[in-house]
Design a protein around this motif. Structure first.
Motif, mmCIF file in Angstrom:
data_model
loop_
_atom_site.group_PDB
_atom_site.id
_atom_site.type_symbol
_atom_site.label_atom_id
_atom_site.label_comp_id
_atom_site.label_asym_id
_atom_site.label_seq_id
_atom_site.Cartn_x
_atom_site.Cartn_y
_atom_site.Cartn_z
ATOM 1 N N GLY A 107 0.478 -1.273 -0.003
ATOM 2 C CA GLY A 107 -0.137 0.019 -0.027
ATOM 3 C C GLY A 107 1.106 1.040 -0.247
ATOM 4 N N SER A 110 0.812 3.680 -2.751
ATOM 5 C CA SER A 110 -0.330 4.593 -3.529
ATOM 6 C C SER A 110 -0.813 5.040 -2.529
ATOM 7 N N ALA A 111 -0.334 4.992 -1.242
ATOM 8 C CA ALA A 111 -0.538 5.995 -0.480
ATOM 9 C C ALA A 111 0.709 6.774 0.236
ATOM 10 N N ARG A 115 2.089 7.245 4.233
ATOM 11 C CA ARG A 115 2.812 6.488 4.366
ATOM 12 C C ARG A 115 3.960 7.192 5.472
ATOM 13 N N ARG A 157 -4.103 3.066 6.820
ATOM 14 C CA ARG A 157 -4.880 3.072 5.359
ATOM 15 C C ARG A 157 -4.326 2.267 4.977
ATOM 16 N N VAL A 158 -2.386 2.620 4.987
ATOM 17 C CA VAL A 158 -1.552 2.587 4.245
ATOM 18 C C VAL A 158 -2.107 0.690 3.638
ATOM 19 N N THR A 161 -4.730 0.502 1.854
ATOM 20 C CA THR A 161 -4.518 0.348 0.572
ATOM 21 C C THR A 161 -4.166 -0.472 -0.301
ATOM 22 N N ALA A 164 -6.178 -4.013 -0.299
ATOM 23 C CA ALA A 164 -7.069 -3.528 -1.642
ATOM 24 C C ALA A 164 -6.308 -4.111 -2.580
ATOM 25 N N SER A 165 -5.181 -4.478 -2.774
ATOM 26 C CA SER A 165 -4.450 -4.419 -4.112
ATOM 27 C C SER A 165 -3.825 -6.054 -3.908
ATOM 28 N N VAL A 173 -10.344 -5.465 3.569
ATOM 29 C CA VAL A 173 -10.235 -3.803 3.547
ATOM 30 C C VAL A 173 -11.050 -2.461 3.785
ATOM 31 N N LEU A 177 -10.002 0.412 6.422
ATOM 32 C CA LEU A 177 -10.585 1.572 6.392
ATOM 33 C C LEU A 177 -11.297 2.264 7.164
#
Length: 196
Positions: A107, A110-111, A115, A157-158, A161, A164-165, A173, A177
């Motif tokens: 993550g 993307s975050a 991070r 949050r990281v 993210t 989610a991947s 997820v 979140l």
């Protein structure tokens, strides 16, 4: 059509014995709220250098089950609810440090902002994540509580993210979140002086 009169059931002595021996939920909630206030507000006001170590000891020795009895049902917009989420995040990282590291690594690109705020060493391995979550708990005694919540929220949050991947169930997820958003709201309330 009228029904015939029935005498109400009498509970008997055993019913009251059982009720008196149980834990009063209201008393438990009040104790949990007091404990959370003492931990957060007392840690900041204490001049004892070992308070941060005691917070980590609480996480290690009491275990999540004991803390859950106190705080799991608390509103996420309360001191108790925020503490529950902080301790639960730490417990999760310690239970699965490799999985936590993999999710964080997935993550972080993307975050990027989150991070940086989370402050995990690069590359984010299991040891680095354990160190970060311990620093978060130590921060209760050493830093502004709103900053502690923001850092934990960024970490969550990281992770969300990253999840989610990866091939992680969607509800996992969403759950992470939700933790991030709850901690962010807690931080905003703390900054306004409204987090009790």
């Amino acid at each position: 059509m009228s029904r015939p009169f029935h005498r109400p059931m009498q509970p008997g002595d055993a019913f009251f014995d059982h009720q008196e021996s149980g834990v009063d939920p209201l008393a438990l909630r009040e104790a949990a709220d007091r404990a959370a206030t003492l931990i957060v507000r007392g840690a900041r006001e204490s001049e004892d250098d070992q308070v941060a170590d005691r917070l980590l000891a609480l996480a290690r020795t009491e275990g999540l089950e004991t803390l859950a009895e106190l705080w799991a049902g608390a509103s996420p917009e309360s001191l108790a609810g925020c503490l529950w989420r902080l301790f639960a995040l730490r417990e999760w990282v310690y239970a699965d440090p490799r999985g936590a590291a993999d999710q964080f690594a997935a993550g972080r690109a993307s975050a990027e902002f989150a991070r940086v705020v989370a402050g995990v060493a690069d590359p984010p391995g299991p040891d680095e994540l354990r160190e970060m979550v311990d620093q978060v708990l130590r921060g209760i005694a050493e830093r502004d509580f709103a900053d502690v919540l923001v850092r934990a929220a960024a970490f969550a949050r990281v992770i969300a993210t990253g999840r989610a991947s990866l091939p992680v169930p969607h509800e996992d997820v969403v759950r992470m979140l939700s933790v991030a958003e709850q901690l962010e709201r807690g931080a905003a309330l703390e900054r306004r002086g409204d987090l009790d």
